[in-house]
Design a protein around this motif. Sequence first.
Motif, short mmCIF file in Angstrom:
data_model
loop_
_atom_site.label_atom_id
_atom_site.label_comp_id
_atom_site.label_asym_id
_atom_site.label_seq_id
_atom_site.Cartn_x
_atom_site.Cartn_y
_atom_site.Cartn_z
N GLU A 263 3.93 1.44 -10.71
CA GLU A 263 4.53 0.13 -10.46
C GLU A 263 5.99 0.32 -10.11
O GLU A 263 6.58 1.35 -10.43
CB GLU A 263 4.39 -0.79 -11.68
N ILE A 264 6.57 -0.66 -9.43
CA ILE A 264 7.96 -0.60 -8.98
C ILE A 264 8.71 -1.75 -9.63
O ILE A 264 8.24 -2.89 -9.63
CB ILE A 264 8.07 -0.73 -7.45
N LYS A 265 9.89 -1.46 -10.16
CA LYS A 265 10.72 -2.50 -10.76
C LYS A 265 12.01 -2.59 -9.94
O LYS A 265 12.76 -1.62 -9.83
CB LYS A 265 11.06 -2.16 -12.21
N VAL A 266 12.27 -3.76 -9.35
CA VAL A 266 13.49 -4.00 -8.60
C VAL A 266 14.34 -4.97 -9.40
O VAL A 266 13.86 -6.00 -9.84
CB VAL A 266 13.17 -4.59 -7.20
N ILE A 267 15.61 -4.62 -9.58
CA ILE A 267 16.51 -5.45 -10.37
C ILE A 267 17.70 -5.89 -9.52
O ILE A 267 18.02 -5.26 -8.52
CB ILE A 267 17.00 -4.70 -11.63
N THR A 268 18.35 -6.99 -9.93
CA THR A 268 19.54 -7.45 -9.23
C THR A 268 20.78 -6.99 -9.97
O THR A 268 20.75 -6.76 -11.18
CB THR A 268 19.59 -8.98 -9.10
N ARG A 269 21.86 -6.85 -9.26
CA ARG A 269 23.13 -6.45 -9.85
C ARG A 269 23.89 -7.64 -10.43
O ARG A 269 24.74 -7.48 -11.28
CB ARG A 269 24.01 -5.77 -8.81
N LYS B 89 0.83 -1.21 0.00
CA LYS B 89 0.00 0.00 0.00
C LYS B 89 0.87 1.26 0.00
O LYS B 89 0.61 2.20 -0.73
CB LYS B 89 -0.91 -0.01 1.23
N ASP B 90 1.89 1.26 0.84
CA ASP B 90 2.78 2.42 0.94
C ASP B 90 4.19 1.98 0.55
O ASP B 90 4.77 1.11 1.18
CB ASP B 90 2.80 2.98 2.36
N ALA C 279 21.68 -5.13 -0.69
CA ALA C 279 22.81 -4.43 -1.30
C ALA C 279 23.05 -4.88 -2.74
O ALA C 279 23.68 -4.17 -3.51
CB ALA C 279 24.07 -4.65 -0.48
N GLU C 280 22.52 -6.04 -3.11
CA GLU C 280 22.68 -6.55 -4.48
C GLU C 280 21.48 -6.22 -5.37
O GLU C 280 21.34 -6.78 -6.45
CB GLU C 280 22.92 -8.06 -4.44
N THR C 281 20.64 -5.29 -4.92
CA THR C 281 19.47 -4.90 -5.71
C THR C 281 19.48 -3.40 -5.98
O THR C 281 20.14 -2.63 -5.29
CB THR C 281 18.15 -5.27 -4.99
N ASP C 282 18.74 -2.99 -6.98
CA ASP C 282 18.58 -1.58 -7.35
C ASP C 282 17.13 -1.32 -7.75
O ASP C 282 16.44 -2.23 -8.18
CB ASP C 282 19.48 -1.22 -8.54
N CYS C 283 16.71 -0.07 -7.68
CA CYS C 283 15.38 0.32 -8.13
C CYS C 283 15.45 0.64 -9.63
O CYS C 283 16.06 1.63 -10.03
CB CYS C 283 14.90 1.54 -7.36
N GLY C 284 14.80 -0.19 -10.43
CA GLY C 284 14.76 0.03 -11.87
C GLY C 284 13.72 1.06 -12.28
O GLY C 284 13.62 1.44 -13.43
N THR C 285 12.93 1.55 -11.32
CA THR C 285 11.88 2.53 -11.57
C THR C 285 12.43 3.96 -11.57
O THR C 285 11.81 4.86 -12.11
CB THR C 285 10.78 2.40 -10.49
N PHE C 286 13.58 4.17 -10.97
CA PHE C 286 14.15 5.51 -10.79
C PHE C 286 14.28 6.27 -12.10
O PHE C 286 14.83 5.79 -13.07
CB PHE C 286 15.52 5.42 -10.12
N ILE C 287 13.77 7.49 -12.10
CA ILE C 287 13.95 8.45 -13.19
C ILE C 287 14.31 9.77 -12.50
O ILE C 287 13.56 10.24 -11.64
CB ILE C 287 12.66 8.64 -14.02
#
Length: 51
Positions: A25-31, A3-4, A40-48
């Motif tokens: 929507e949120i996209k989380v990707i692995t490094r 929700k949040d 620590a091995e993930t990043d936000c793929g949604t960031f603009i």
Amino acid sequence: MAKDVLCEVTNCHFWESGNQCGADEIKVITRKGRKAKDSAETDCGTFIPKG
């Protein structure tokens, strides 16, 4: 979906007051590959960046 979704990256296009994420929507990707051992091995793929 959660929700949040909280985000402290204030220069992101989707950042809203109160550290809220306004993306639809949120996209989380692995490094490394397709599995992550910890956050620590993930990043936000949604960031603009705001611009």
